[in-house]
Design an enzyme around this catalytic site. Structure first.
Site, PDB file in Angstrom:
ATOM      1  N   HIS A 292       0.849  -1.191   0.000  1.00 20.71           N
ATOM      2  CA  HIS A 292       0.000   0.000   0.000  1.00 20.71           C
ATOM      3  C   HIS A 292       0.880   1.235   0.000  1.00 20.71           C
ATOM      4  O   HIS A 292       1.942   1.235   0.632  1.00 20.71           O
ATOM      5  CB  HIS A 292      -0.913   0.027   1.238  1.00 20.71           C
TER       6      HIS A 292
ATOM      7  N   ASP B 113      -8.045  -4.960  -0.336  1.00 22.19           N
ATOM      8  CA  ASP B 113      -8.583  -5.539  -1.574  1.00 22.19           C
ATOM      9  C   ASP B 113      -8.330  -7.030  -1.678  1.00 22.19           C
ATOM     10  O   ASP B 113      -9.040  -7.736  -2.379  1.00 22.19           O
ATOM     11  CB  ASP B 113      -7.971  -4.839  -2.790  1.00 22.19           C
TER      12      ASP B 113
HETATM   13  N1  CMC Z   1       4.275  -7.255  -5.293  1.00 27.82           N
HETATM   14  C1  CMC Z   1       5.619  -7.295  -5.391  1.00 27.82           C
HETATM   15  N2  CMC Z   1       6.440  -6.262  -5.118  1.00 27.82           N
HETATM   16  C2  CMC Z   1       5.850  -5.120  -4.716  1.00 27.82           C
HETATM   17  C3  CMC Z   1       4.460  -4.998  -4.582  1.00 27.82           C
HETATM   18  C4  CMC Z   1       3.655  -6.120  -4.869  1.00 27.82           C
HETATM   19  N3  CMC Z   1       2.339  -6.073  -4.738  1.00 27.82           N
HETATM   20  N4  CMC Z   1       4.150  -3.753  -4.161  1.00 27.82           N
HETATM   21  C5  CMC Z   1       5.314  -3.090  -4.057  1.00 27.82           C
HETATM   22  N5  CMC Z   1       6.346  -3.924  -4.384  1.00 27.82           N
HETATM   23  C6  CMC Z   1       7.773  -3.609  -4.321  1.00 27.82           C
HETATM   24  C7  CMC Z   1       8.183  -2.727  -5.496  1.00 27.82           C
HETATM   25  O1  CMC Z   1       8.643  -3.495  -6.589  1.00 27.82           O
HETATM   26  C8  CMC Z   1       9.272  -1.879  -4.883  1.00 27.82           C
HETATM   27  O2  CMC Z   1      10.444  -2.656  -4.848  1.00 27.82           O
HETATM   28  P1  CMC Z   1      11.903  -1.923  -4.994  1.00 27.82           P
HETATM   29  O3  CMC Z   1      12.014  -1.024  -3.801  1.00 27.82           O
HETATM   30  O4  CMC Z   1      12.845  -3.061  -4.967  1.00 27.82           O
HETATM   31  O5  CMC Z   1      11.867  -1.194  -6.287  1.00 27.82           O
HETATM   32  C9  CMC Z   1       8.829  -1.697  -3.423  1.00 27.82           C
HETATM   33  O6  CMC Z   1       7.985  -2.834  -3.150  1.00 27.82           O
HETATM   34  C10 CMC Z   1       8.047  -0.411  -3.180  1.00 27.82           C
HETATM   35  O7  CMC Z   1       7.026  -0.322  -4.178  1.00 27.82           O
HETATM   36  P2  CMC Z   1       6.421   1.051  -4.718  1.00 27.82           P
HETATM   37  O8  CMC Z   1       5.822   0.804  -6.061  1.00 27.82           O
HETATM   38  O9  CMC Z   1       7.452   2.135  -4.583  1.00 27.82           O
HETATM   39  O10 CMC Z   1       5.316   1.324  -3.661  1.00 27.82           O
HETATM   40  P3  CMC Z   1       4.116   2.296  -3.846  1.00 27.82           P
HETATM   41  O11 CMC Z   1       3.839   2.818  -2.494  1.00 27.82           O
HETATM   42  O12 CMC Z   1       4.353   3.280  -4.923  1.00 27.82           O
HETATM   43  O13 CMC Z   1       2.990   1.308  -4.386  1.00 27.82           O
HETATM   44  C11 CMC Z   1       1.015   0.017  -4.553  1.00 27.82           C
HETATM   45  C12 CMC Z   1       1.874   0.943  -3.669  1.00 27.82           C
HETATM   46  C13 CMC Z   1      -0.288  -0.290  -3.814  1.00 27.82           C
HETATM   47  C14 CMC Z   1       0.687   0.694  -5.881  1.00 27.82           C
HETATM   48  C15 CMC Z   1       1.827  -1.298  -4.796  1.00 27.82           C
HETATM   49  O14 CMC Z   1       2.148  -1.904  -3.567  1.00 27.82           O
HETATM   50  C16 CMC Z   1       1.095  -2.268  -5.704  1.00 27.82           C
HETATM   51  O15 CMC Z   1       1.176  -2.150  -6.926  1.00 27.82           O
HETATM   52  N6  CMC Z   1       0.331  -3.255  -5.101  1.00 27.82           N
HETATM   53  C17 CMC Z   1      -0.476  -4.157  -5.885  1.00 27.82           C
HETATM   54  C18 CMC Z   1      -1.765  -3.482  -6.276  1.00 27.82           C
HETATM   55  C19 CMC Z   1      -2.733  -3.340  -5.124  1.00 27.82           C
HETATM   56  O16 CMC Z   1      -2.967  -4.274  -4.374  1.00 27.82           O
HETATM   57  N7  CMC Z   1      -3.324  -2.152  -5.005  1.00 27.82           N
HETATM   58  C20 CMC Z   1      -4.346  -1.867  -4.007  1.00 27.82           C
HETATM   59  C21 CMC Z   1      -3.933  -0.837  -3.043  1.00 27.82           C
HETATM   60  S1  CMC Z   1      -5.086  -0.760  -1.675  1.00 27.82           S
HETATM   61  C22 CMC Z   1      -6.494  -0.063  -2.361  1.00 27.82           C
HETATM   62  C23 CMC Z   1      -6.543   1.402  -2.329  1.00 27.82           C
HETATM   63  O17 CMC Z   1      -6.379   1.985  -1.251  1.00 27.82           O
HETATM   64  O18 CMC Z   1      -6.816   1.981  -3.404  1.00 27.82           O
END
Ligand code: CMC
Length: 437
Positions: free
Chosen positions: A314, A372
């Site tokens: 998240h 989710d």
């Molecule tokens: N699976 C594998 N690796 C992940 C995931 C995941 N679901 N989420 C983040 N990472 C890794 C990412 O590759 C990165 O690694 P590194 O530091 O080595 O580059 C690290 O964790 C940080 O990721 P980020 O993309 O910088 O984190 P963010 O805060 O920008 O992204 C997110 C948050 C929710 C978009 C992401 O965790 C994701 O894509 N999750 C899957 C989609 C999901 O479940 N979304 C629902 C969110 S809850 C509903 C809402 O509130 O809308």
């Protein structure tokens, strides 16, 4: 709080190392949570913009509605913790709280429930809109279209500067969203549209419109209705996320509220936001069996592979998602009630949850199952088609959107949202006429 009360002088001194000039940036304190550096005069004084794609360090507005502390796993609506509301309250009470800032008295609650149920029916002409879509249209596409179309129906409440008009539009949106969602579903499966029943509670009526047919009696299962009510509470608001910011931005130009909410629905649709619950189920289907889980875990860890475990991680919650904790419990209540056993996708989900919670990569990066992950599993167990999952999220979030939209319009410092940019394109080029290129 006046502007002067909120800011104090012990702010930031910004030094421009190119010129040696210094600028004082005031700091504004909220009631809780991080202070903010007030950069409103930065451009005028320094000729520089701030740069923050994705707004990871930017507060876009002042708000009194929802507070999140991602490190501590706190989510509060108007100061009330989400787990307390999920346990003790119901969705109608939470709607009142989000809209008006206080919990209702018994009389206020009764009146509110009555007034919302008074608006549940759709204009008959709206039903024709559904018939104009392809049967296999994604229900979120239908939602964007139909909710946007409401703006063509309510000419009695278009003065966004009149609080009464705004409240009427807000009530209509909260009341009609379940009817629109259920009608989109009925259209997709070719069943007759079910009219709302105002003797039923909000969540019960929603399940009724989704599952009943005119041919036989339908009794709403109270465990499922309670689960649905809880899901609505948990998703009702989440401060300045992508869809809420979209609603605020669209609304900042003075646009029609129904059109603004339609824009919010479009933003919610994406798999990184509300579309994640649908993406979770699609991912579980793609995994296919428990023995394939390690392969997908490895894919998720592989830096060169864009695959992510849907329903994990998240942007804000970095230790745990407080909604997911309540949802996990609700998930098990629903699975027990429905006697779901030997359902391959649910087996995969439970095993995935177990492995990811123990796996070093996920533990180290603080990637916990989010709300989710569990909502997708609950909806699947309830027999709700996957493509409808994000629609249910939209139904729940509508109250948050309208509460935030109202707050934005009432805010005296409100301006049209107009971010700036770091331009990296060509500077100025000479036009070469077509025949010379
Ligand atoms: N699976 C594998 N690796 C992940 C995931 C995941 N679901 N989420 C983040 N990472 C890794 C990412 O590759 C990165 O690694 P590194 O530091 O080595 O580059 C690290 O964790 C940080 O990721 P980020 O993309 O910088 O984190 P963010 O805060 O920008 O992204 C997110 C948050 C929710 C978009 C992401 O965790 C994701 O894509 N999750 C899957 C989609 C999901 O479940 N979304 C629902 C969110 S809850 C509903 C809402 O509130 O809308």
């Amino acid at each position: 709080m006046s502007e002067q009360d909120k800011s104090h002088n012990q702010g930031f001194t910004l030094t421009d190392n190119r010129t040696g000039d210094s600028y004082e940036l005031p700091v504004i304190q909220g009631t809780t949570g991080p202070d903010v550096i007030d950069v409103r005069r930065l451009y005028a004084e320094t000729d520089c913009f701030t740069y923050d794609p994705g707004f990871t360090s930017t507060g876009s507005c002042e708000s009194k509605i929802t507070f999140i502390d991602g490190e501590k796993g706190i989510l509060r609506y108007r100061g009330y913790p989400i787990d307390v509301l999920a346990e003790k309250s119901d969705f109608m009470e939470v709607c009142y709280l989000l809209l008006y800032g206080e919990l209702p008295s018994p009389g206020q609650k009764k009146k509110f429930e009555h007034d919302i149920s008074y608006h549940t029916m759709l204009h008959e002409q709206i039903n024709n809109f559904f018939r104009g879509f392809r049967r296999d249209a994604h229900p979120m596409a239908v939602m964007c279209g139909v909710v946007g179309a409401l703006s063509a129906f309510y000419h009695d409440s278009t003065d966004i500067n009149d609080p009464k008009h705004r409240m009427i539009a807000s009530y209509r949106l909260i009341a009609k969203m379940p009817t629109i969602a259920a009608t989109a579903y009925k259209f997709s499966v070719g069943q007759p549209f079910m009219y709302p029943r105002n003797d039923l509670k909000y969540a019960d009526n929603f399940l009724y419109m989704m599952n009943a047919t005119p041919c036989e009696d339908y009794k709403v299962n109270p465990v499922l209705a309670r689960a649905m009510d809880r899901i609505l509470i948990l998703h009702a608001d989440h401060e300045q996320n992508a869809s809420t910011s979209t609603v605020r931005l669209a609304g900042s130009s003075g646009a029609n509220p129904f059109a603004c909410i339609s824009a919010g629905i479009a933003s919610l649709w994406g798999p990184a936001h509300g579309g994640a619950n649908e993406a979770v189920l699609n991912m579980l289907t793609e995994i296919g069996s428990v023995d394939k889980i390690p392969e997908f875990i490895n894919k998720a860890k592989d830096k060169d592979d864009p695959f992510r475990l849907m329903g994990f991680g998240h942007r804000v919650y970095k230790n745990f998602d407080p909604r997911a904790q309540v949802m996990r419990q609700t998930c098990h209540e629903v699975l027990d009630e429905l006697g779901v056993e030997d359902e391959p996708l649910l087996d995969i989900a439970m095993e995935l949850e177990r492995i990811a919670l123990e796996d070093e990569y996920f533990v180290e990066k603080k990637l916990y199952p989010n709300v989710d992950f569990y909502s997708g599993i609950i909806f699947k167990a309830m027999g709700i088609p996957t493509s409808l999952f994000t629609v249910l999220f939209a139904v729940a979030r509508t109250v948050g959107w309208v509460a935030q939209w109202n707050e934005m319009i009432e805010d005296p410092s409100q301006k049209i949202g107009r971010p700036r940019q770091l331009y990296t394109g060509d500077v100025e080029r000479n036009y070469v006429s077509l025949h010379k290129r």
